[in-house]
Design an enzyme around this catalytic site. Structure first.
Site, PDB file in Angstrom:
ATOM      1  N   SER A  39       0.824  -1.208   0.000  1.00  0.00           N
ATOM      2  CA  SER A  39       0.000   0.000   0.000  1.00  0.00           C
ATOM      3  C   SER A  39       0.864   1.268   0.000  1.00  0.00           C
ATOM      4  CB  SER A  39      -0.908  -0.003   1.236  1.00  0.00           C
ATOM      5  OG  SER A  39      -1.681   1.170   1.252  1.00  0.00           O
ATOM      6  N   CYS A 148      -2.921   4.811  12.135  1.00  0.00           N
ATOM      7  CA  CYS A 148      -3.453   6.175  11.997  1.00  0.00           C
ATOM      8  C   CYS A 148      -3.754   6.707  13.391  1.00  0.00           C
ATOM      9  CB  CYS A 148      -4.779   6.167  11.243  1.00  0.00           C
ATOM     10  SG  CYS A 148      -4.695   5.505   9.604  1.00  0.00           S
ATOM     11  N   GLY A 237      12.056  -0.005   3.424  1.00  0.00           N
ATOM     12  CA  GLY A 237      13.193  -0.484   2.633  1.00  0.00           C
ATOM     13  C   GLY A 237      13.969  -1.573   3.357  1.00  0.00           C
ATOM     14  N   GLY A 286       7.149  -2.971  -1.726  1.00  0.00           N
ATOM     15  CA  GLY A 286       6.836  -1.544  -1.578  1.00  0.00           C
ATOM     16  C   GLY A 286       7.920  -0.645  -2.117  1.00  0.00           C
TER      17      GLY A 286
HETATM   18  C1  LIG Z   1       5.916   6.308   0.138  1.00  0.00           C
HETATM   19  C2  LIG Z   1       5.202   5.304   0.997  1.00  0.00           C
HETATM   20  C3  LIG Z   1       3.830   5.420   1.209  1.00  0.00           C
HETATM   21  C4  LIG Z   1       3.161   4.483   1.995  1.00  0.00           C
HETATM   22  N1  LIG Z   1       1.802   4.604   2.170  1.00  0.00           N
HETATM   23  C5  LIG Z   1       1.133   3.658   2.872  1.00  0.00           C
HETATM   24  C6  LIG Z   1      -0.269   3.709   2.977  1.00  0.00           C
HETATM   25  O1  LIG Z   1      -0.955   4.568   2.416  1.00  0.00           O
HETATM   26  N2  LIG Z   1      -0.881   2.745   3.729  1.00  0.00           N
HETATM   27  C7  LIG Z   1      -0.205   1.730   4.347  1.00  0.00           C
HETATM   28  O2  LIG Z   1      -0.811   0.888   5.000  1.00  0.00           O
HETATM   29  N3  LIG Z   1       1.147   1.659   4.229  1.00  0.00           N
HETATM   30  C8  LIG Z   1       1.818   2.587   3.503  1.00  0.00           C
HETATM   31  N4  LIG Z   1       3.175   2.482   3.368  1.00  0.00           N
HETATM   32  C9  LIG Z   1       3.881   1.355   3.996  1.00  0.00           C
HETATM   33  C10 LIG Z   1       4.112   0.206   2.999  1.00  0.00           C
HETATM   34  O3  LIG Z   1       2.901  -0.318   2.512  1.00  0.00           O
HETATM   35  C11 LIG Z   1       4.930  -0.922   3.648  1.00  0.00           C
HETATM   36  O4  LIG Z   1       4.186  -1.455   4.721  1.00  0.00           O
HETATM   37  C12 LIG Z   1       6.284  -0.465   4.171  1.00  0.00           C
HETATM   38  O5  LIG Z   1       6.819   0.546   3.358  1.00  0.00           O
HETATM   39  C13 LIG Z   1       7.278  -1.621   4.273  1.00  0.00           C
HETATM   40  O6  LIG Z   1       7.494  -2.222   3.018  1.00  0.00           O
HETATM   41  P1  LIG Z   1       8.697  -1.772   2.017  1.00  0.00           P
HETATM   42  O7  LIG Z   1       9.924  -1.686   2.837  1.00  0.00           O
HETATM   43  O8  LIG Z   1       8.712  -2.820   0.955  1.00  0.00           O
HETATM   44  O9  LIG Z   1       8.294  -0.428   1.473  1.00  0.00           O
HETATM   45  C14 LIG Z   1       3.863   3.417   2.589  1.00  0.00           C
HETATM   46  C15 LIG Z   1       5.248   3.306   2.377  1.00  0.00           C
HETATM   47  C16 LIG Z   1       5.914   4.224   1.589  1.00  0.00           C
HETATM   48  C17 LIG Z   1       7.384   4.061   1.366  1.00  0.00           C
END
Ligand SMILES: Cc1cc2nc3c(=O)[nH]c(=O)nc-3n(C[C@H](O)[C@H](O)[C@H](O)COP(=O)(O)O)c2cc1C
Length: 334
Positions: A39, A148, A237, A286
């Site tokens: 997300s 939230c 990340g 993500g």
């Molecule tokens: C730019 C950005 C926006 C994100 N927006 C949301 C969001 O709207 N809702 C949510 O549940 N998580 C959000 N996340 C969290 C990601 O869904 C994910 O849980 C988190 O980044 C860990 O995964 P990753 O390291 O692969 O990014 C966001 C992450 C990033 C980097």
């Protein structure tokens, strides 16, 4: 949108090989494969669709949607960190009306499975979002972003309080068709993630997504001020992957029957496999898409190779494998 460097996607293995059973299930929802977007990192999938067919993924998890449109926080909203990034986007989005009018129908027409992420400032708002989504064509599952602030309780984040988290999940479950799974997305910023996971499951969550970002902060030694306009932001990340693996491991050990979508720093098929071995039934990609928009399909191809190379007959055979005693290698399924 960020400029992307396009990489070549490795050729997929022969799909007709009977060992390559990539199907997975999440609380009754059957997915053709276990790789999803995360997300907030792929909006509603349209931007990624210029790079690959988003319907080829297990599902597209949409950016958390709120009732009203939001422009998000002030800029700068992103900062690079060692092996990761910090963001304080602030749930920018078009609001549920525009989402239901444009984004979900687009995903449905593409044939993609849409896991719709919702976010709210109160239990009622979450319930109302679920009610609005009820019966929407193309809705495969609802992911509840409980990271939230609760407006009614001094901004205390729902995900950090098992009681508040269960109220939100209960409200969403009540307003969602029984056939549509409700997934609670957990925050790692808690002392006992198993306690929060248990209360979400008791309130009706069919599965859990973990992890959301960790709260972090960066100060620029040049300006000697915080880099992000919002001061703090969410760390994502590769830097957070060991935290994600630990959370998945702990929750799977406590509740092995509850399906988990793992996320946090997945960049390769081996990263995805690590989460599956810890107990995830599916994996979201993500932050990796910001540098490589083809990352989700590449991860899927690499994961298939990794599963086959280790002799796993199916994704299910690998889920939680790291918890099993070493002499149970025959459980691999070949
Ligand atoms: C730019 C950005 C926006 C994100 N927006 C949301 C969001 O709207 N809702 C949510 O549940 N998580 C959000 N996340 C969290 C990601 O869904 C994910 O849980 C988190 O980044 C860990 O995964 P990753 O390291 O692969 O990014 C966001 C992450 C990033 C980097």
């Amino acid at each position: 949108m960020t400029r992307f460097a396009v990489r070549t996607v490795p050729a997929p293995l022969r799909a007709e090989d009977p060992r390559y059973d990539l199907r997975t299930t999440l609380g009754g929802l059957e997915l053709t494969n276990p790789v999803l977007t995360a997300s907030g990192c792929a909006a509603s999938g349209r931007e990624l669709d210029q790079f690959f067919d988003v319907a080829a993924l297990g599902a597209v998890v949409t950016k958390s949607i709120m009732l009203a449109p939001r422009s998000g926080r002030a800029t700068p909203r992103m900062a690079e960190t060692p092996s990761g990034m910090l963001n304080s986007i602030g749930l920018q989005g078009p609001g549920i009306d525009a989402f239901l009018e444009h984004d979900l129908p687009w995903l449905h027409a593409k044939g993609a499975r849409a896991v719709v992420s919702i976010a709210g400032g109160s239990v009622e708002e979450f319930g109302e979002l679920a009610r609005r989504l009820r019966g929407a064509p193309g809705l495969a599952a609802v992911e509840v972003n409980i990271s939230c602030p609760n407006v009614a309780n001094r901004g205390l984040v729902f995900a950090c309080d098992p009681g508040a988290a269960s109220e939100v999940v209960g409200a969403v479950r009540r307003h969602t068709t029984p056939a549509v799974p409700v997934l609670a997305k957990l925050s790692p910023d808690v002392t006992d993630i198993v306690a929060v996971a248990r209360s979400c499951v008791s309130a009706g969550a069919d599965g859990l997504s973990m992890i959301n970002t960790l709260l972090g902060m960066v100060i620029d030694p040049g300006t000697m001020r915080p880099v992000l306009a919002g001061i703090t932001g969410g760390l994502s990340g590769p830097a957070i992957r060991p935290v994600a693996v630990r959370c998945i491991w702990q929750v799977h050990a406590a509740m092995p029957q509850v399906p988990i979508i793992g996320m946090g720093g997945v960049r390769s098929g081996l990263d995805a496999l690590e989460m599956i071995l810890a107990g995830a039934s599916a994996v979201s990609v993500g932050t990796a898409v910001f540098g490589d928009p083809c990352a989700p399909v590449r991860v899927l191809t690499e994961l298939r190779h990794a599963l086959v190379a280790r002799g796993f007959a199916s994704v299910g055979a690998a889920v939680g494998f790291a918890h099993r005693a070493p002499d149970r290698a025959a459980d691999v399924g070949l």
